[in-house]
Design a protein around this motif. Structure first.
Motif, PDB file in Angstrom:
ATOM      1  N   THR A 124       1.013  -1.248   0.004  1.00  0.00           N
ATOM      2  CA  THR A 124       0.001  -0.125  -0.028  1.00  0.00           C
ATOM      3  C   THR A 124       0.649   1.248   0.083  1.00  0.00           C
ATOM      4  O   THR A 124       0.370   2.316  -0.490  1.00  0.00           O
ATOM      5  N   GLU A 125       2.047   1.131   0.401  1.00  0.00           N
ATOM      6  CA  GLU A 125       2.934   2.289   0.521  1.00  0.00           C
ATOM      7  C   GLU A 125       4.220   1.798   0.461  1.00  0.00           C
ATOM      8  O   GLU A 125       4.601   0.678   0.871  1.00  0.00           O
ATOM      9  N   ASN A 126       5.186   2.629  -0.057  1.00  0.00           N
ATOM     10  CA  ASN A 126       6.797   2.265  -0.013  1.00  0.00           C
ATOM     11  C   ASN A 126       7.749   3.292  -0.213  1.00  0.00           C
ATOM     12  O   ASN A 126       7.425   4.273  -0.647  1.00  0.00           O
ATOM     13  N   ASP A 127       8.708   3.467   0.872  1.00  0.00           N
ATOM     14  CA  ASP A 127       9.532   4.491   0.953  1.00  0.00           C
ATOM     15  C   ASP A 127      10.942   3.778   0.745  1.00  0.00           C
ATOM     16  O   ASP A 127      11.605   3.238   1.572  1.00  0.00           O
ATOM     17  N   PRO A 128      11.355   3.781  -0.750  1.00  0.00           N
ATOM     18  CA  PRO A 128      12.610   3.383  -1.005  1.00  0.00           C
ATOM     19  C   PRO A 128      13.961   4.005  -0.496  1.00  0.00           C
ATOM     20  O   PRO A 128      14.820   3.038  -0.305  1.00  0.00           O
ATOM     21  N   ILE A 129      13.681   4.943   0.184  1.00  0.00           N
ATOM     22  CA  ILE A 129      14.999   5.510   0.990  1.00  0.00           C
ATOM     23  C   ILE A 129      15.068   4.912   2.174  1.00  0.00           C
ATOM     24  O   ILE A 129      16.221   4.485   2.687  1.00  0.00           O
ATOM     25  N   LYS A 130      14.006   4.826   3.074  1.00  0.00           N
ATOM     26  CA  LYS A 130      14.237   4.517   4.216  1.00  0.00           C
ATOM     27  C   LYS A 130      14.005   2.668   4.029  1.00  0.00           C
ATOM     28  O   LYS A 130      14.183   2.123   5.135  1.00  0.00           O
ATOM     29  N   LYS A 131      13.758   2.021   2.975  1.00  0.00           N
ATOM     30  CA  LYS A 131      13.355   0.732   2.900  1.00  0.00           C
ATOM     31  C   LYS A 131      12.272   0.551   3.706  1.00  0.00           C
ATOM     32  O   LYS A 131      12.257  -0.717   4.677  1.00  0.00           O
ATOM     33  N   GLU A 132      11.290   1.121   3.829  1.00  0.00           N
ATOM     34  CA  GLU A 132      10.048   0.883   4.452  1.00  0.00           C
ATOM     35  C   GLU A 132       8.844   0.825   3.675  1.00  0.00           C
ATOM     36  O   GLU A 132       8.652   1.669   2.857  1.00  0.00           O
ATOM     37  N   CYS A 133       8.028  -0.515   4.081  1.00  0.00           N
ATOM     38  CA  CYS A 133       6.728  -0.508   3.166  1.00  0.00           C
ATOM     39  C   CYS A 133       5.564  -0.923   4.202  1.00  0.00           C
ATOM     40  O   CYS A 133       5.776  -1.387   5.141  1.00  0.00           O
ATOM     41  N   GLU A 134       4.304  -0.606   3.588  1.00  0.00           N
ATOM     42  CA  GLU A 134       3.246  -1.312   4.401  1.00  0.00           C
ATOM     43  C   GLU A 134       2.450  -2.293   3.443  1.00  0.00           C
ATOM     44  O   GLU A 134       2.504  -1.866   2.173  1.00  0.00           O
ATOM     45  N   ILE A 135       2.161  -3.325   3.947  1.00  0.00           N
ATOM     46  CA  ILE A 135       1.480  -4.340   3.391  1.00  0.00           C
ATOM     47  C   ILE A 135       0.069  -4.774   4.062  1.00  0.00           C
ATOM     48  O   ILE A 135      -0.167  -4.543   5.178  1.00  0.00           O
ATOM     49  N   ALA A 136      -0.986  -5.242   3.331  1.00  0.00           N
ATOM     50  CA  ALA A 136      -2.142  -5.506   3.799  1.00  0.00           C
ATOM     51  C   ALA A 136      -2.989  -6.541   2.644  1.00  0.00           C
ATOM     52  O   ALA A 136      -2.663  -6.616   1.719  1.00  0.00           O
ATOM     53  N   VAL A 137      -3.582  -7.509   3.597  1.00  0.00           N
ATOM     54  CA  VAL A 137      -4.183  -8.741   2.892  1.00  0.00           C
ATOM     55  C   VAL A 137      -5.705  -7.973   2.677  1.00  0.00           C
ATOM     56  O   VAL A 137      -6.023  -7.101   3.259  1.00  0.00           O
TER      57      VAL A 137
END
Length: 365
Positions: free
Chosen positions: A213-226
């Motif tokens: 659902t979201e991704n920050d390629p700099i911080k290497k953080e993303c959000e995932i959802a079923v």
């Protein structure tokens, strides 16, 4: 619980194992005073209806919802085909009901049993959640408004001589899957088990395709959802663990195109999402890809079991390192053994290392 019979009055989740370790459950039988499915005999066929007689114990209430209908042939001792749906119901007496619909008439004959289902994915008879090394010996489930056993986020589940079958004189057991296991680890083992009359698969072993659902390629953080339409059958948030490998999957082909590793994760259960700090690279256009946890793909052994007369598939395989051997499959309405991911349900991954040998198939599919 050796020899104990638990008769539930009202729909519920009778047994819950959560955050437990090294549990052995012996010999309990679970049934219901008023079951979540009802059966009656077809006594008359009309132009656009079937008339069904229900005994006093089995009769429908006038305000009782009927979501799906199955028909059972007592001579062949199996369901006659896929589930059907009625257009309307008409109560002639408290025990005699007419069901209108051409789909029903295509399978119906006088003397066949008509079974109504008043629920789908309600709570399971036995929930196993974030538990490790649980063994079920000689457990029997005769009825449940949802699934028989749901296992989510566990490690090592063994079922010896589990029975999910109708009680004597009945033809339906659980309203949906007899067993269902998602995002587990270690080994899931069925040995000498028996399944019959359930309203869906005997077992389904998988993990979830999750949306990014979201991704920050700099911080290497993303959000995932079923996907919330299907969500999880435990109704708990699906979570990875630190160190898990997630495959990057093309939504159009379900092909694994790359991998990331979870360094840390933060669950947000009230928002149905997980935030992940990861190693690796995600594609720029995240809307075209899923993530799926291939570390949470347990080994499966399904051996020495008997499966008869139920809706849908018997063994649904979406995991890796699988043995299906020395089983008897009889009278299934769907494929007895189905090996393959299901994008529409958001369940995968594609299977690997599957051995199917020495099984007997009679009148399946």
């Amino acid at each position: 619980a050796e020899g104990a019979v638990l008769i539930c009055d009202g729909w519920m989740e009778p047994l819950s194992f959560r955050y437990a370790q090294k549990v052995t459950l012996n010999g309990i039988t679970i049934d219901y005073k008023r079951r979540p499915n009802n059966q009656g005999e077809i006594v008359k066929l009309g132009k656009d209806f079937v008339e069904v007689h229900f005994t006093e114990e089995e009769r429908l209430l006038k305000d009782q919802i009927v979501l799906r209908i199955m028909l059972y042939n007592k001579t062949k001792r199996s369901f006659t085909g896929a589930g059907v749906y009625h257009q309307k119901m008409e109560f002639l007496t408290p025990n005699n009901v007419r069901f209108y619909g051409k789909d029903i008439l295509e399978q119906a004959k006088i003397g066949h049993v008509l079974i109504t289902y008043s629920g789908f994915h309600y709570r399971p008879a036995i929930l196993i959640y974030k538990t490790s090394d649980i063994v079920l010996n000689d457990v029997t489930i005769h009825a449940q408004a949802g699934m028989g056993i749901v296992g989510h986020l566990n490690k090592n589940i063994t079922m010896n001589r589990l029975k999910v079958v109708p009680n004597e004189g009945r033809f339906a057991s659980t309203n949906t899957d007899a067993t269902h296991f998602a995002t587990n680890r270690g080994l899931i083992r069925f040995n000498g088990c028996e399944f019959g009359g359930q309203g869906d698969d005997a077992t389904n072993i998988h993990t979830y395709y999750t949306h990014i659902t979201e991704n920050d390629p700099i911080k290497k953080e993303c959000e995932i959802a079923v996907d919330r339409k299907a969500y999880t059958h435990s109704s708990y948030l699906d979570e990875p663990r630190e160190g898990d490998v997630l495959a990057i999957v093309d939504k159009n082909t379900l092909e694994e195109t790359g991998y990331i590793r979870v360094r840390h994760f933060w669950p947000f259960p009230l928002k149905d999402k997980v935030k992940i700090h990861y190693d690796g690279e995600l594609p720029q256009n995240i809307d075209l890809y899923y993530l799926i946890n291939i570390t949470a793909a347990p080994r499966l052994e399904f051996v020495n079991c008997k499966i008869r007369s139920h809706r849908a598939r018997s063994v649904l395989v979406k995991t890796r390192k699988v043995l299906i051997a020395n089983n008897v499959f009889e009278g299934t309405t769907g494929t007895a053994i189905h090996v393959g991911a299901e994008g529409d349900w958001g369940e995968g991954p594609a299977s690997e290392d599957v051995v199917i040998r020495d099984n007997l198939f009679r009148n399946c599919g």
